[in-house]
Design a protein around this motif. Structure first.
Motif, PDB file in Angstrom:
ATOM      1  N   SER A   7       0.846  -1.187   0.000  1.00 29.81           N
ATOM      2  CA  SER A   7       0.000   0.000   0.000  1.00 29.81           C
ATOM      3  C   SER A   7       0.881   1.236   0.000  1.00 29.81           C
ATOM      4  O   SER A   7       2.096   1.145   0.217  1.00 29.81           O
ATOM      5  N   GLY A   8       0.266   2.375  -0.257  1.00 29.40           N
ATOM      6  CA  GLY A   8       0.988   3.636  -0.190  1.00 29.40           C
ATOM      7  C   GLY A   8       1.331   4.255  -1.521  1.00 29.40           C
ATOM      8  O   GLY A   8       1.886   5.358  -1.576  1.00 29.40           O
ATOM      9  N   GLY A   9       1.033   3.557  -2.605  1.00 25.08           N
ATOM     10  CA  GLY A   9       1.312   4.122  -3.914  1.00 25.08           C
ATOM     11  C   GLY A   9       0.362   5.252  -4.260  1.00 25.08           C
ATOM     12  O   GLY A   9      -0.585   5.535  -3.521  1.00 25.08           O
ATOM     13  N   GLY A  10       0.636   5.888  -5.381  1.00 24.75           N
ATOM     14  CA  GLY A  10      -0.229   6.977  -5.823  1.00 24.75           C
ATOM     15  C   GLY A  10       0.433   7.813  -6.879  1.00 24.75           C
ATOM     16  O   GLY A  10       1.479   7.447  -7.432  1.00 24.75           O
ATOM     17  N   SER A  17       7.458  12.724  -2.520  1.00 24.25           N
ATOM     18  CA  SER A  17       7.779  11.556  -1.714  1.00 24.25           C
ATOM     19  C   SER A  17       6.556  10.669  -1.532  1.00 24.25           C
ATOM     20  O   SER A  17       5.420  11.147  -1.550  1.00 24.25           O
ATOM     21  N   LEU A  18       6.836   9.398  -1.362  1.00 23.72           N
ATOM     22  CA  LEU A  18       5.822   8.417  -0.994  1.00 23.72           C
ATOM     23  C   LEU A  18       6.451   7.415  -0.043  1.00 23.72           C
ATOM     24  O   LEU A  18       7.658   7.165  -0.107  1.00 23.72           O
ATOM     25  N   ARG A  19       5.616   6.820   0.791  1.00 23.69           N
ATOM     26  CA  ARG A  19       6.064   5.750   1.666  1.00 23.69           C
ATOM     27  C   ARG A  19       5.218   4.518   1.396  1.00 23.69           C
ATOM     28  O   ARG A  19       4.017   4.531   1.640  1.00 23.69           O
ATOM     29  N   LEU A  20       5.862   3.488   0.897  1.00 24.86           N
ATOM     30  CA  LEU A  20       5.177   2.233   0.635  1.00 24.86           C
ATOM     31  C   LEU A  20       5.268   1.324   1.860  1.00 24.86           C
ATOM     32  O   LEU A  20       6.286   1.317   2.558  1.00 24.86           O
ATOM     33  N   ALA A  92       6.103   2.925 -11.894  1.00 24.10           N
ATOM     34  CA  ALA A  92       6.038   1.472 -12.042  1.00 24.10           C
ATOM     35  C   ALA A  92       5.041   0.921 -11.027  1.00 24.10           C
ATOM     36  O   ALA A  92       4.569   1.650 -10.146  1.00 24.10           O
ATOM     37  N   VAL A  93       4.757  -0.363 -11.164  1.00 31.09           N
ATOM     38  CA  VAL A  93       4.058  -1.079 -10.110  1.00 31.09           C
ATOM     39  C   VAL A  93       5.121  -1.643  -9.172  1.00 31.09           C
ATOM     40  O   VAL A  93       6.076  -2.288  -9.625  1.00 31.09           O
ATOM     41  N   TYR A  94       4.967  -1.369  -7.900  1.00 33.46           N
ATOM     42  CA  TYR A  94       5.939  -1.798  -6.895  1.00 33.46           C
ATOM     43  C   TYR A  94       5.383  -3.008  -6.139  1.00 33.46           C
ATOM     44  O   TYR A  94       4.232  -3.005  -5.687  1.00 33.46           O
ATOM     45  N   TYR A  95       6.233  -4.013  -6.004  1.00 32.48           N
ATOM     46  CA  TYR A  95       5.867  -5.254  -5.339  1.00 32.48           C
ATOM     47  C   TYR A  95       6.829  -5.539  -4.187  1.00 32.48           C
ATOM     48  O   TYR A  95       8.020  -5.226  -4.271  1.00 32.48           O
ATOM     49  N   CYS A  96       6.320  -6.186  -3.154  1.00 34.51           N
ATOM     50  CA  CYS A  96       7.211  -6.744  -2.142  1.00 34.51           C
ATOM     51  C   CYS A  96       7.102  -8.268  -2.211  1.00 34.51           C
ATOM     52  O   CYS A  96       6.104  -8.821  -2.699  1.00 34.51           O
ATOM     53  N   THR A 124       1.486  -2.158  -5.897  1.00 38.32           N
ATOM     54  CA  THR A 124       0.884  -0.841  -5.736  1.00 38.32           C
ATOM     55  C   THR A 124       1.480   0.090  -6.789  1.00 38.32           C
ATOM     56  O   THR A 124       2.688   0.099  -7.004  1.00 38.32           O
ATOM     57  N   GLN A 125       0.626   0.829  -7.462  1.00 39.63           N
ATOM     58  CA  GLN A 125       1.067   1.675  -8.563  1.00 39.63           C
ATOM     59  C   GLN A 125       1.655   2.978  -8.039  1.00 39.63           C
ATOM     60  O   GLN A 125       1.062   3.658  -7.204  1.00 39.63           O
ATOM     61  N   VAL A 126       2.824   3.304  -8.552  1.00 40.25           N
ATOM     62  CA  VAL A 126       3.461   4.596  -8.284  1.00 40.25           C
ATOM     63  C   VAL A 126       3.605   5.320  -9.614  1.00 40.25           C
ATOM     64  O   VAL A 126       4.208   4.784 -10.555  1.00 40.25           O
ATOM     65  N   THR A 127       3.048   6.501  -9.690  1.00 34.92           N
ATOM     66  CA  THR A 127       3.133   7.302 -10.902  1.00 34.92           C
ATOM     67  C   THR A 127       3.718   8.654 -10.544  1.00 34.92           C
ATOM     68  O   THR A 127       3.199   9.363  -9.674  1.00 34.92           O
ATOM     69  N   VAL A 128       4.814   8.996 -11.196  1.00 33.16           N
ATOM     70  CA  VAL A 128       5.483  10.269 -10.957  1.00 33.16           C
ATOM     71  C   VAL A 128       5.327  11.109 -12.219  1.00 33.16           C
ATOM     72  O   VAL A 128       5.889  10.796 -13.273  1.00 33.16           O
ATOM     73  N   SER A 129       4.544  12.160 -12.097  1.00 36.89           N
ATOM     74  CA  SER A 129       4.235  12.970 -13.273  1.00 36.89           C
ATOM     75  C   SER A 129       3.790  14.360 -12.828  1.00 36.89           C
ATOM     76  O   SER A 129       3.154  14.516 -11.783  1.00 36.89           O
TER      77      SER A 129
END
Length: 130
Positions: A7-10, A17-20, A92-96, A124-129
């Motif tokens: 969780s924590g993407g966006g 900054s983001l915290r996953l 990207a989509v981030y996975y653990c 969880t999807q992270v988009t930087v734009s």
């Protein structure tokens, strides 16, 4: 049965900054290395960062070194990825995922690869734009 939930993407602007979080249920994580991986469209899944079972050793991909920080709270059965100064290429989509083997094992570049890990979360999807 172990389940990992990211969780924590966006959506965030460059420089943000983001915290996953990677929360585990069904199995204690304190005997396993944990890795964060990401996959962008059309690209292979790549290792972003990995952490030893005790949290004392970490590895970062060169592309995120100095910007990302991995940590874990074994009491909460959760692993985190703090991402600062985000760039569009971090999208990207981030996975653990959990180490395939149990016990303390070293964390080095050669082992922070997807084939060393299993029990993948849904991502969880992270988009930087801008």
């Amino acid at each position: 049965q172990l389940q990992l939930v990211e969780s924590g993407g966006g959506l965030v602007q460059p420089g943000g900054s983001l915290r996953l979080s990677c929360a585990a249920s069904g199995l204690p994580l304190d005997n396993y290395r944990i890795g964060w991986f990401r996959q962008a469209p059309g690209k292979e899944r790549e290792g972003v960062s990995c952490i030893s079972s005790d949290g004392g050793y970490t590895h970062y991909a060169d592309s995120v070194k100095g910007r990302f920080t991995i940590s874990r709270d074994n009491a909460k059965n959760t692993v985190y990825l703090q991402m600062n100064n985000l760039k569009p290429e971090d999208t990207a989509v981030y996975y653990c995922a959990k180490d395939r083997a149990i016990g303390w094992r070293p964390v080095v570049a050669q082992t922070c690869i997807s084939t060393e890990y299993n029990n993948w979360g849904q991502g969880t999807q992270v988009t930087v734009s801008s």
